[in-house]
Design an enzyme around this catalytic site. Structure first.
Site, PDB file in Angstrom:
ATOM      1  N   ARG A  10      -4.922   7.828   3.007  1.00 17.77           N
ATOM      2  CA  ARG A  10      -3.617   7.458   2.449  1.00 17.77           C
ATOM      3  C   ARG A  10      -2.993   8.571   1.608  1.00 17.77           C
ATOM      4  O   ARG A  10      -1.821   8.509   1.273  1.00 17.77           O
ATOM      5  CB  ARG A  10      -3.776   6.276   1.501  1.00 17.77           C
ATOM      6  CG  ARG A  10      -3.839   4.941   2.152  1.00 17.77           C
ATOM      7  CD  ARG A  10      -3.828   3.924   1.014  1.00 17.77           C
ATOM      8  NE  ARG A  10      -4.239   2.619   1.452  1.00 17.77           N
ATOM      9  CZ  ARG A  10      -3.407   1.724   1.943  1.00 17.77           C
ATOM     10  NH1 ARG A  10      -2.140   1.996   2.062  1.00 17.77           N
ATOM     11  NH2 ARG A  10      -3.841   0.547   2.307  1.00 17.77           N
ATOM     12  N   ASP A  15      -0.354   2.824   8.730  1.00 19.82           N
ATOM     13  CA  ASP A  15      -0.898   2.149   9.924  1.00 19.82           C
ATOM     14  C   ASP A  15       0.015   2.172  11.142  1.00 19.82           C
ATOM     15  O   ASP A  15      -0.424   1.881  12.249  1.00 19.82           O
ATOM     16  CB  ASP A  15      -1.228   0.686   9.594  1.00 19.82           C
ATOM     17  CG  ASP A  15      -2.394   0.577   8.636  1.00 19.82           C
ATOM     18  OD1 ASP A  15      -3.249   1.473   8.650  1.00 19.82           O
ATOM     19  OD2 ASP A  15      -2.433  -0.399   7.858  1.00 19.82           O
ATOM     20  N   ARG A  21      -7.043  -2.142  10.629  1.00 18.52           N
ATOM     21  CA  ARG A  21      -7.701  -3.457  10.787  1.00 18.52           C
ATOM     22  C   ARG A  21      -7.176  -4.186  12.014  1.00 18.52           C
ATOM     23  O   ARG A  21      -7.925  -4.818  12.728  1.00 18.52           O
ATOM     24  CB  ARG A  21      -7.417  -4.344   9.567  1.00 18.52           C
ATOM     25  CG  ARG A  21      -8.299  -4.034   8.445  1.00 18.52           C
ATOM     26  CD  ARG A  21      -8.650  -5.195   7.543  1.00 18.52           C
ATOM     27  NE  ARG A  21      -9.517  -4.661   6.522  1.00 18.52           N
ATOM     28  CZ  ARG A  21      -9.084  -4.104   5.405  1.00 18.52           C
ATOM     29  NH1 ARG A  21      -7.815  -4.063   5.136  1.00 18.52           N
ATOM     30  NH2 ARG A  21      -9.926  -3.585   4.532  1.00 18.52           N
ATOM     31  N   THR A  25       4.020   2.892   5.562  1.00 20.84           N
ATOM     32  CA  THR A  25       2.613   2.513   5.700  1.00 20.84           C
ATOM     33  C   THR A  25       1.964   3.498   6.675  1.00 20.84           C
ATOM     34  O   THR A  25       2.616   3.936   7.621  1.00 20.84           O
ATOM     35  CB  THR A  25       2.441   1.060   6.204  1.00 20.84           C
ATOM     36  OG1 THR A  25       1.101   0.868   6.655  1.00 20.84           O
ATOM     37  CG2 THR A  25       3.355   0.741   7.374  1.00 20.84           C
ATOM     38  N   GLY A  62       0.837  -1.208   0.000  1.00 22.35           N
ATOM     39  CA  GLY A  62       0.000   0.000   0.000  1.00 22.35           C
ATOM     40  C   GLY A  62       0.869   1.254   0.000  1.00 22.35           C
ATOM     41  O   GLY A  62       1.900   1.288   0.649  1.00 22.35           O
ATOM     42  N   HIS A  90     -10.049   5.811   1.745  1.00 22.99           N
ATOM     43  CA  HIS A  90      -8.715   5.962   1.152  1.00 22.99           C
ATOM     44  C   HIS A  90      -8.151   7.373   1.184  1.00 22.99           C
ATOM     45  O   HIS A  90      -6.966   7.569   0.925  1.00 22.99           O
ATOM     46  CB  HIS A  90      -8.723   5.425  -0.272  1.00 22.99           C
ATOM     47  CG  HIS A  90      -8.594   3.933  -0.299  1.00 22.99           C
ATOM     48  ND1 HIS A  90      -9.661   3.102  -0.060  1.00 22.99           N
ATOM     49  CD2 HIS A  90      -7.525   3.135  -0.481  1.00 22.99           C
ATOM     50  CE1 HIS A  90      -9.257   1.845  -0.106  1.00 22.99           C
ATOM     51  NE2 HIS A  90      -7.966   1.835  -0.358  1.00 22.99           N
ATOM     52  N   ARG A 147       1.093  -5.132  -5.814  1.00 26.63           N
ATOM     53  CA  ARG A 147       1.222  -6.383  -5.063  1.00 26.63           C
ATOM     54  C   ARG A 147       1.477  -7.454  -6.117  1.00 26.63           C
ATOM     55  O   ARG A 147       0.753  -7.536  -7.105  1.00 26.63           O
ATOM     56  CB  ARG A 147      -0.044  -6.669  -4.272  1.00 26.63           C
ATOM     57  CG  ARG A 147      -0.343  -5.533  -3.276  1.00 26.63           C
ATOM     58  CD  ARG A 147      -1.461  -5.877  -2.328  1.00 26.63           C
ATOM     59  NE  ARG A 147      -1.993  -4.682  -1.695  1.00 26.63           N
ATOM     60  CZ  ARG A 147      -1.563  -4.168  -0.530  1.00 26.63           C
ATOM     61  NH1 ARG A 147      -0.593  -4.742   0.129  1.00 26.63           N
ATOM     62  NH2 ARG A 147      -2.106  -3.085  -0.037  1.00 26.63           N
ATOM     63  N   GLY A 191     -10.890  15.171  19.932  1.00 23.51           N
ATOM     64  CA  GLY A 191     -11.835  15.336  21.039  1.00 23.51           C
ATOM     65  C   GLY A 191     -12.979  14.338  21.032  1.00 23.51           C
ATOM     66  O   GLY A 191     -14.110  14.669  21.405  1.00 23.51           O
ATOM     67  N   ASP A 204       2.254   0.059  11.961  1.00 19.72           N
ATOM     68  CA  ASP A 204       2.175  -1.270  12.587  1.00 19.72           C
ATOM     69  C   ASP A 204       3.457  -2.075  12.398  1.00 19.72           C
ATOM     70  O   ASP A 204       3.425  -3.292  12.322  1.00 19.72           O
ATOM     71  CB  ASP A 204       0.974  -2.031  12.010  1.00 19.72           C
ATOM     72  CG  ASP A 204       1.043  -2.168  10.495  1.00 19.72           C
ATOM     73  OD1 ASP A 204       1.906  -1.508   9.865  1.00 19.72           O
ATOM     74  OD2 ASP A 204       0.244  -2.917   9.926  1.00 19.72           O
ATOM     75  N   GLU A 248     -11.192   0.314  11.839  1.00 15.49           N
ATOM     76  CA  GLU A 248     -11.847  -0.697  10.987  1.00 15.49           C
ATOM     77  C   GLU A 248     -12.027  -2.030  11.714  1.00 15.49           C
ATOM     78  O   GLU A 248     -13.037  -2.685  11.590  1.00 15.49           O
ATOM     79  CB  GLU A 248     -10.953  -0.994   9.780  1.00 15.49           C
ATOM     80  CG  GLU A 248     -11.011  -0.023   8.658  1.00 15.49           C
ATOM     81  CD  GLU A 248      -9.878  -0.300   7.682  1.00 15.49           C
ATOM     82  OE1 GLU A 248      -8.716  -0.402   8.110  1.00 15.49           O
ATOM     83  OE2 GLU A 248     -10.169  -0.424   6.491  1.00 15.49           O
ATOM     84  N   ASP A 295       5.319  -4.836   6.060  1.00 18.37           N
ATOM     85  CA  ASP A 295       5.966  -6.084   6.475  1.00 18.37           C
ATOM     86  C   ASP A 295       5.899  -7.179   5.404  1.00 18.37           C
ATOM     87  O   ASP A 295       6.808  -8.017   5.327  1.00 18.37           O
ATOM     88  CB  ASP A 295       5.435  -6.577   7.834  1.00 18.37           C
ATOM     89  CG  ASP A 295       3.921  -6.719   7.843  1.00 18.37           C
ATOM     90  OD1 ASP A 295       3.289  -6.373   6.834  1.00 18.37           O
ATOM     91  OD2 ASP A 295       3.401  -7.190   8.865  1.00 18.37           O
ATOM     92  N   ARG A 320      19.223  10.722  -4.021  1.00 20.24           N
ATOM     93  CA  ARG A 320      20.208  11.798  -3.794  1.00 20.24           C
ATOM     94  C   ARG A 320      21.376  11.320  -2.939  1.00 20.24           C
ATOM     95  O   ARG A 320      22.504  11.801  -3.103  1.00 20.24           O
ATOM     96  CB  ARG A 320      19.523  13.012  -3.161  1.00 20.24           C
ATOM     97  CG  ARG A 320      18.553  13.653  -4.163  1.00 20.24           C
ATOM     98  CD  ARG A 320      18.548  15.154  -4.118  1.00 20.24           C
ATOM     99  NE  ARG A 320      17.850  15.645  -5.304  1.00 20.24           N
ATOM    100  CZ  ARG A 320      17.037  16.684  -5.314  1.00 20.24           C
ATOM    101  NH1 ARG A 320      16.805  17.363  -4.200  1.00 20.24           N
ATOM    102  NH2 ARG A 320      16.463  17.081  -6.436  1.00 20.24           N
TER     103      ARG A 320
END
Ligand code: ATP
Length: 328
Positions: free
Chosen positions: A261, A132, A176, A130, A15, A258, A76, A190, A134, A227, A107, A29
């Site tokens: 992203r 996320d 997720r 990413t 992603g 999306h 992918r 808030g 994660d 999510e 990952d 560079r």
């Protein structure tokens, strides 16, 4: 530094996330600075297998530091999961006299890079890209900070309309398996409640919390839902639950999707990408392989790819407590 490396390749995989372009720029560079050649590989491992390569010099990455997405495109690749696919990729790198590969991705992309190294002994380095956040071995992945700012901006706008109509909004954000985006943006925006995959706060608590905030005179309520929240209900089901079980609420839902992203990377992500790109290239030039660069205690550090892939990031419990206190 000892330098047997004459040419590096860089690709973006999985992603996309804001800051990937800034990382590509930094890799290209840094190569130019050390007077080695650099090749951009289009469409991740797909392009590696097809030989979709383009030589890149310092000037070919002008004007991209502020751009979201990735100029190299991402993909992918099923074929890269097969030994035959990886063999083709290896042959292309050999044919183009490439001596090392920088993979910007998540990952899954790192798993592919590690397997590739184990099969062919080809030097690889990972840059975590990413939204996320994660990935183990870095406090921030590329794009996380930008995504936080994008989400907070959206929450602020939704709150304007929520408070004009005394509405309750469930806002779904990405995550997720991890609640980093939900927890941080919930606090910053808030929110009355934040539902995340790591903790099951339970529907009773949600009801209590909404009742409490109504009694305390709040004119609108916002609940941020990751999510993959652990209660196990999506935001449409949560709306249904409140409609059926609580009186007097005008409930709306908003799925940010999306847009989280995209966008121009924040200053933080641009600086992080620049630092990570320099470290990734210079680590390969030092003859090291199979590491991911990451930010730990504001230093750029190396984590073995194996650890980065297998390690789990943890939710910040202090933030959970702060969020509890803030919704008083
Ligand atoms: P995101 O965090 O956005 O999901 P990711 O890098 O984890 O990013 P994946 O789709 O999991 O995204 O992986 C990207 C690509 O890495 C895959 O399409 C595949 O080509 C390669 N890859 C992933 N796992 C493996 C594996 N076990 N063996 C070989 N290649 C792999």
């Amino acid at each position: 530094m000892p330098n047997k490396i004459k040419k590096l390749a860089v690709l973006t995989s999985g992603g996309d996330s804001p800051g990937m372009n800034a990382a590509i720029r930094s890799v290209v560079r840094t190569c130019a600075y050390h007077e080695i050649q650099c090749i951009g590989v289009y469409r991740g491992y797909e392009g590696l297998i097809e030989g979709d390569f383009k030589p890149m010099g310092a000037r070919s990455v002008r004007g991209i530091i502020n751009k979201g997405g990735t100029i190299l495109k991402s993909a992918r690749s099923k074929e890269f999961r097969t030994p035959e696919g990886r063999q083709k990729a290896y042959q292309n790198l050999v044919d183009h006299e490439v001596d090392g590969l920088v993979v910007i991705g998540g990952d899954g992309s790192f798993t592919g890079a590690l397997i590739f190294n184990q099969e062919f002994g080809f030097p690889v380095m990972g840059i975590p890209g990413t939204i996320d956040n994660d990935i183990f071995g870095t406090s921030h992945t590329l794009g996380f900070d930008t995504a936080l700012n994008t989400v907070v901006d959206a929450i602020d706008k939704i709150r304007d309309t929520a408070s004009s109509h005394n509405r309750l909004f469930f806002i779904e954000v990405m995550g997720r398996d991890v609640g980093h985006i939900a927890l941080n943006t919930g606090i910053a925006g808030g929110a009355e409640e934040i539902l995340i995959p790591e903790e099951d706060l339970g529907l009773d608590r949600l009801v209590d919390s909404l009742n409490k905030s109504r009694k305390s005179g709040k004119t609108s309520s916002i609940v941020i839902v990751a999510e993959g929240d652990k209660i196990g209900k999506n935001i449409f089901e949560l709306k249904e639950f409140v409609d059926e079980n609580m009186e007097g609420y005008d409930v709306r839902v908003s799925v940010l999707g999306h847009m989280q992203r995209g966008g121009s990377p924040s200053c933080f992500d641009r600086v992080l990408a620049s630092r990570m790109g320099v470290k990734a290239v210079e680590t390969l030039l030092e003859g090291k392989t199979n590491y991911m660069v990451g930010l730990l205690a504001n230093k750029i550090e190396l984590t073995h790819l194996d650890k980065a892939i297998k390690g789990k990031t943890k939710i910040n419990l202090e933030l959970l407590r702060v969020s509890d206190i803030m919704s008083t």
